[in-house]
Design a protein around this motif. Sequence first.
Motif, mmCIF file in Angstrom:
data_model
loop_
_atom_site.group_PDB
_atom_site.id
_atom_site.type_symbol
_atom_site.label_atom_id
_atom_site.label_comp_id
_atom_site.label_asym_id
_atom_site.label_seq_id
_atom_site.Cartn_x
_atom_site.Cartn_y
_atom_site.Cartn_z
ATOM 1 N N TRP A 171 20.733 -11.096 -4.551
ATOM 2 C CA TRP A 171 19.338 -10.867 -4.998
ATOM 3 C C TRP A 171 18.689 -9.733 -4.214
ATOM 4 N N ASN A 172 18.873 -9.757 -2.887
ATOM 5 C CA ASN A 172 18.295 -8.692 -2.060
ATOM 6 C C ASN A 172 18.841 -7.321 -2.462
ATOM 7 N N HIS B 4 20.056 -6.336 -5.429
ATOM 8 C CA HIS B 4 19.499 -5.882 -6.722
ATOM 9 C C HIS B 4 18.016 -5.530 -6.598
ATOM 10 N N THR B 5 17.305 -6.292 -5.760
ATOM 11 C CA THR B 5 15.867 -6.027 -5.588
ATOM 12 C C THR B 5 15.660 -4.663 -4.929
ATOM 13 N N PHE C 119 16.382 -1.907 -7.348
ATOM 14 C CA PHE C 119 15.261 -1.734 -8.291
ATOM 15 C C PHE C 119 14.133 -0.922 -7.651
ATOM 16 N N SER D 61 18.293 -2.420 -13.359
ATOM 17 C CA SER D 61 18.293 -3.115 -12.058
ATOM 18 C C SER D 61 17.278 -4.257 -12.049
ATOM 19 N N THR E 196 17.817 -8.127 -11.086
ATOM 20 C CA THR E 196 16.949 -8.783 -10.087
ATOM 21 C C THR E 196 16.455 -10.123 -10.643
ATOM 22 N N SER F 28 19.368 -12.728 -10.863
ATOM 23 C CA SER F 28 19.790 -13.254 -9.553
ATOM 24 C C SER F 28 18.692 -14.131 -8.950
ATOM 25 N N ARG G 68 8.027 -9.684 -0.890
ATOM 26 C CA ARG G 68 8.589 -9.137 -2.142
ATOM 27 C C ARG G 68 7.519 -9.107 -3.241
ATOM 28 N N THR H 249 9.249 -11.197 -13.732
ATOM 29 C CA THR H 249 9.815 -11.365 -12.388
ATOM 30 C C THR H 249 8.741 -11.844 -11.415
#
Length: 975
Positions: free
Chosen positions: A185-186, A188-189, A192, A207, A211, A214, A245, A269
């Motif tokens: 996750w981190n 993909h984040t 992005f 991306s 995010t 995940s 985040r 998201t």
Amino acid sequence: MDLNSASSVVLQVLTQATSQDTAVLKPAEEQLKQWETQPGFYSVLLNIFTNHTLDINVRWLAVLYFKHGIDRYWRRVAPHALSEEEKSTLRAGLITNFNEPINQIATQIAVLIAKVARLDCPRQWPELIPTLVESVKVQDDLRQHRALLTFYHVTKTLASKRLAADRKLFYDLASGIYNFACSLWNHHTDTFLQHVSSGNEAAVLSSLERTLLSLKVLRKLTVNGFVEPHKNMEVMGFLHGIFERLKQFLECSRSIGTDNVCRDRLEKTIILFTKVLLDFLDQHPISFTPLIQRSLEFSVSYVFTEVGEGVTFERFIVQCMNLIKMIVKNYAYKPSKNFEDSSPETLEAHKIKMAFFTYPTLTEICRRLVSHYFLLTEEELTMWEEDPEGFTVEETGGDSWKYSLRPCTEVLFIDIFHEYNQTLTPVLLEMMQTLEGPTNVEDMNALLIKDAVYNAVGLAAFELFDSVDFDQWFKTQLLPELQVSHNRYKPLRRRVIWLIGQWISVKFKSDLRPMLYEAICNLLQDQDLVVRIETATTLKLTVDDFEFRTDQFLPYLETMFTLLFQLLQQVTECDTKMHVLHVLSCVIERVNVQIRPYVGCLVQYLPLLWKQSEEHNMLRCAILTTLIHLVQGLGADSKNLYPFLLPVIQLSTDVSQPPHVYLLEDGLELWLVTLENSPCVTPELLRIFQNMSPLLELSSENLRTCFKIINGYIFLSSTEFLQTYAAGLCQSFYELLPEITTEGQVQVLKVVENALKVNPVLGPQMFQRILPCVFRGVIEGERYPVVMSIYLAVMGRVLLQNTSFFSSLLNEMGHEFNQEMDQLLGNVIEMWVDRMDNITQPERKKLSALALLSLLPSDNSVIQDKFCGIINISVEALHDVMTEDPETRTYKDCMLMSQHEEPKVTEDEEPPTEQDKRKKMLALKDPVHTVSLQQFIYEKLKAQQEILGEQGFQSLMETVDTEIVTQLQEFLQGF
């Protein structure tokens, strides 16, 4: 199936099954249905939907058939279950490569892999998770996305399993892959966020999609994967990281505008982040304690300060408010009244809350809620003008606070005000004081502020009970506001009448009601429809209130009823018509018979409305409810409604008609009320009883009402009704008795008892089939007292009121039990005497005594044998039914009724219905109410003495206990 030859055949049939032509489609569907249970069929389907060169529709259909197959034939215990070999091949084939190009088909494949995982993972499919973990690491964009999609669906499905063993497996899985899921996750984040700054739109969307997926995986693992998540560093690290985040993503929303293709995904998201927090708080409130401070700081700053300007959006505000609300209201954070009894965790959470909700913070939240979020928006005011009915039924109630801004803000205000009312009451009172007197109609902003403050005062009515002199405020401030008729003042007219409705049940002096009724009459004529509808709602709350007095209301009844009826005609939406009908029903119910002079217009309009509402079953339910109250109000005059009423009952209670699903319950209630108020039977009323037999077969929760309806017919017209329907009814009862509960059996036999009571000659003949099982129950000593009591009541009626029929029944049962009639009669009397204490109602005790005494005088040795028991029963009944006149010291039978007794109806009581009058007339013919028990005993004993002579009678009396004889002589003094 040979795979190669079979593939072409199946492919051809699947192609036909996608045809629009039913002549081609139907045979293809039939063929596929037959193949469902063939070995190898699902392997063929797998080959077809993984072949990307084939037609999309054919592949889509193949996936759907495969999915249905998993549901039906994958479990080992299923009929026609798939073989273990084929399942093994299929499992391997499903995760060979994640390269499906079409989104919809990819989602379906992910779902069906999850369905198999639910049944087989990890025991029969240990390689699934490792394969997914490897596949989400690949560089190929498509494969990575599809693997991630599947990973999410599998996690979601496994997280939903509830059995302890399955939970344990999921905990093991979660702790094994949590670290990896976090880093995924981190990664993909971060990717992005880099793409956002570079401005490459396609890369941003791609991306962001990863995010989101995940994060969905992490949400399931975090919320459902740990017993005590606060003890896991990674979990708490992820949750604490959410706030940072969220800030980054909210800042992104500045550069990704509302027209950007990524905007929708970005908002999803952001909402998903808040869902992680809300779900975690819901499932693990104690583990959430370390997050309380940050959650409150974050939510309050974005929702109630300038921080949120330009980045927040409605759904996000709703989620933040729900987070505040759930923390404020959470029972796990509320210490007991005695602090020592609370757990340390609760006290810790309470301390954090108290430190956060200081006086300035609470005051600011309260002011912002009222002066910012409670204001009617431009959008709402436009809707008011363009669609007034839509405006009035805007979603409130239920769970709407979870999704919609206005209900959400109101619920948050109520909860915070309830929790911190000592702090917030002075704040709200101060707001009220600044708004005294009328407001300038030209100053729209001032009008909206006042509307918002009044809304707050209405919502907090219960908390403000001791702080507001509402009666005084009503007279000096609110009534004058209602009299301002300017068009721009209408938001306040609506709000004030709503506000009064909120306070009616809290604090409103009874003497002020007439002033309120006056105001309601005026507002029901307001030029604005929204104001009129709101006024109708307040009228309902007023009429429904505990302190409602009919005498105060009657002077306004005609005006109000006429205006409500006009409103019912003016509104066009189904929901609004239902609402106004509900108000009308309420008024009719409260004033009852007083409504009679005014209902003509409504009675004429309802048939038209019923016709128009053919498609709207809920509106028809509202019409049925109105008719129920109308019939009760009209009493015997309701007969004039029959041309409309009876077809409505006929349709609503006909189980062969589809609408009965919605209308049956209210339809039965209306049928019952119609019978109770019917002055006489009509052929049409008798005819709708044809609907009853299928209703009894349904044997649903409506049976009780059905029995009441049958009783209604018996009281209304026993001879005609029994001659027409008793045979079918007896058959239904005969089939029903073994199937239903003891309570149901009692209800059935009460109907039989009523038939015997009303028609002693015809009744026993009509229910001839049921009487032997009653007889059997008595002889065998039925073990349930309530059932035995009704058995004896039925037997007592036959014995007392139709002796010849009792003899023939005794004869019939003698053959069945292979006993002499006398011997059988002796057994019946013995059981009757033995089980007399099962009977609790004095009426039935007297009936038993009369019935057994009717066997005297007799020279039959069996009856003389049981003489002692008969006298015991009679004396027991005398104790229950005799009352002593204190002046003359003599006893009289309190069950006796005379023609002249007219029960006095007090003001609060309902006047007697036609059925009540029929029951009274019936009681005047019933031996229980017309025969004096002491006289009956005296005459029977005298006659017995004449048969046996003095000596014989004396020796018979000696069989009775001396104490009983003494009591009997006391009761028979003066004879």
